[in-house]
Enzyme design. Structure first.
Site, PDB file in Angstrom:
ATOM      1  CB  ALA A   9     -31.742   6.330  -9.027  1.00 42.71           C
ATOM      2  N   GLY A  10     -32.138   3.524 -10.110  1.00 39.65           N
ATOM      3  CA  GLY A  10     -32.385   1.403 -10.587  1.00 39.65           C
ATOM      4  C   GLY A  10     -33.445   1.494 -10.143  1.00 39.65           C
ATOM      5  CG  ASP A  11     -33.209  -0.265  -5.554  1.00 34.71           C
ATOM      6  OD1 ASP A  11     -32.639  -1.250  -6.268  1.00 34.71           O
ATOM      7  OD2 ASP A  11     -32.470   0.437  -4.701  1.00 34.71           O
TER       8      ASP A  11
ATOM      9  CB  ALA B  55     -26.945  11.509 -16.660  1.00 34.14           C
TER      10      ALA B  55
HETATM   11  O1  RIB Z   1     -30.426   0.369  -4.640  1.00 34.69           O
HETATM   12  C1  RIB Z   1     -29.997   1.063  -3.501  1.00 34.69           C
HETATM   13  C2  RIB Z   1     -29.660   0.239  -1.938  1.00 34.69           C
HETATM   14  O2  RIB Z   1     -28.550  -0.697  -2.137  1.00 34.69           O
HETATM   15  C3  RIB Z   1     -29.400   0.995  -0.608  1.00 34.69           C
HETATM   16  O3  RIB Z   1     -31.080   1.224   0.216  1.00 34.69           O
HETATM   17  C4  RIB Z   1     -28.509   0.048   0.448  1.00 34.69           C
HETATM   18  O4  RIB Z   1     -29.670  -0.215   1.174  1.00 34.69           O
HETATM   19  C5  RIB Z   1     -28.987  -1.085  -0.300  1.00 34.69           C
HETATM   20  O5  RIB Z   1     -29.556  -2.263  -0.799  1.00 34.69           O
END
Ligand code: RIB
Length: 299
Positions: A242-244, A215
């Site tokens: 969120a990081g992805d 945040a």
């Molecule tokens: O970053 C989130 C992900 O971490 C999830 O979707 C889970 O599958 C793990 O890989």
């Protein structure tokens, strides 16, 4: 021309239960009904980049179970090229996720087929990696396959983004092949020490380190200095992916917009991903990100 992004990484079904609070070790709690979402850091980042408008090729491995077809159909619906996903007869990856009412979560991954991704699988995807503008890597598939993908990308001039998650010691030989490292504070503490700044990881080929702060936004470290990326305030319900969202948006837009603007884009994408439950189900579209960028921080 659309930015071409290759992702070599994991794909999981996420089994999610919501609880009032995360259980303490040894504690049993009652949660919500079980929900299933498409996830896996690699696949999530692929979807995040595709929703920002990039042309995305995903390289990974699934098993022979029902979730494999369901997971790949989901990527296809986002227009992602899954021709280089290998298959075997084992289990696909599964993540067990708990999400608490205060927005905290825990994730345990049973890697399944992800852990069987091989150097040969990566070699079979060589053309997709060589023709990419950006390669996205994480640490949920074997390190030797990850390193081979980075070698191919580096040799062909593709920009290599590494999200060292789950955190594991990084060999100098891998860091020599990476351009941008993007990680959270927990991962930074594991890799560089509890009190280290992101600049401690400006080593090998790494010219940029981005530390996501939840945040509080993010910080970007280069040899020229540090830039703070202020947060976008949203009503967070689930931090999963969120990081992805941040990684996928950054890789999809860095070449098109330049790093400065792409960091704001990525920060907005990460903030939006916290407003919905699940991993790929929570990832925003480009239009949603642009709206948040227009309406501004504090909205
Ligand atoms: O970053 C989130 C992900 O971490 C999830 O979707 C889970 O599958 C793990 O890989």
């Amino acid at each position: 021309m659309r930015t071409r992004v290759a992702v070599v990484g994991s794909i999981n079904q996420d089994l999610v239960v919501e609880t009032a609070a995360l259980p303490a070790p040894g504690e049993t709690v009652i949660g919500s009904e079980l929900a299933r979402f498409a996830g896996g850091k690699g696949a999530n980042q692929a979807v995040a980049a595709a929703r920002m408008g990039a042309a995305v090729a995903f390289v990974g491995r699934v098993g022979g179970d029902h979730s494999a077809a369901w997971l790949l159909d989901g990527l296809r619906r986002d227009g992602i090229d899954v021709a280089r996903v290998s298959r075997d007869d084992g289990a696909s990856g599964t993540a067990l996720i708990t999400v608490a009412a205060d927005g905290g979560n825990t994730i345990v991954v049973a890697p399944g087929a992800n852990w069987r991704l091989s150097i040969d699988d990566v070699e079979a995807a060589r053309s997709a990696i060589e023709s990419s503008d950006a390669l996205l890597l994480q640490l949920e598939v074997p390190l030797d396959a990850t390193k081979r993908a980075a070698e191919i990308a580096r040799a062909s001039g593709s920009t290599v983004f590494l999200n060292p998650s789950p955190a594991a010691p990084l060999a100098d030989a891998l860091l020599a092949l990476v351009d941008l490292l993007v990680l959270n504070q927990t991962e930074l503490a594991i890799l560089a020490g509890a009190t280290a700044a992101g600049s401690a990881l400006l080593t090998g080929g790494v010219s940029t380190v981005v530390v996501t702060l939840g945040a509080a936004g993010a910080e970007c470290f280069t040899r020229a200095g540090t830039r703070t990326v202020p947060p976008f305030l949203t009503r967070a319900v689930d931090p999963t992916a969120a990081g992805d969202a941040f990684l996928g948006a950054l890789a999809a837009t860095a070449k098109e917009l330049g790093l400065e603007h792409a960091l704001d884009f990525a920060s907005a994408a990460g903030a939006l991903a916290t407003t919905r439950l699940g991993a790929q189900s929570s990832l925003p579209t480009r239009a949603e990100v642009e709206t948040l960028l227009r309406t501004g921080r504090g909205g």
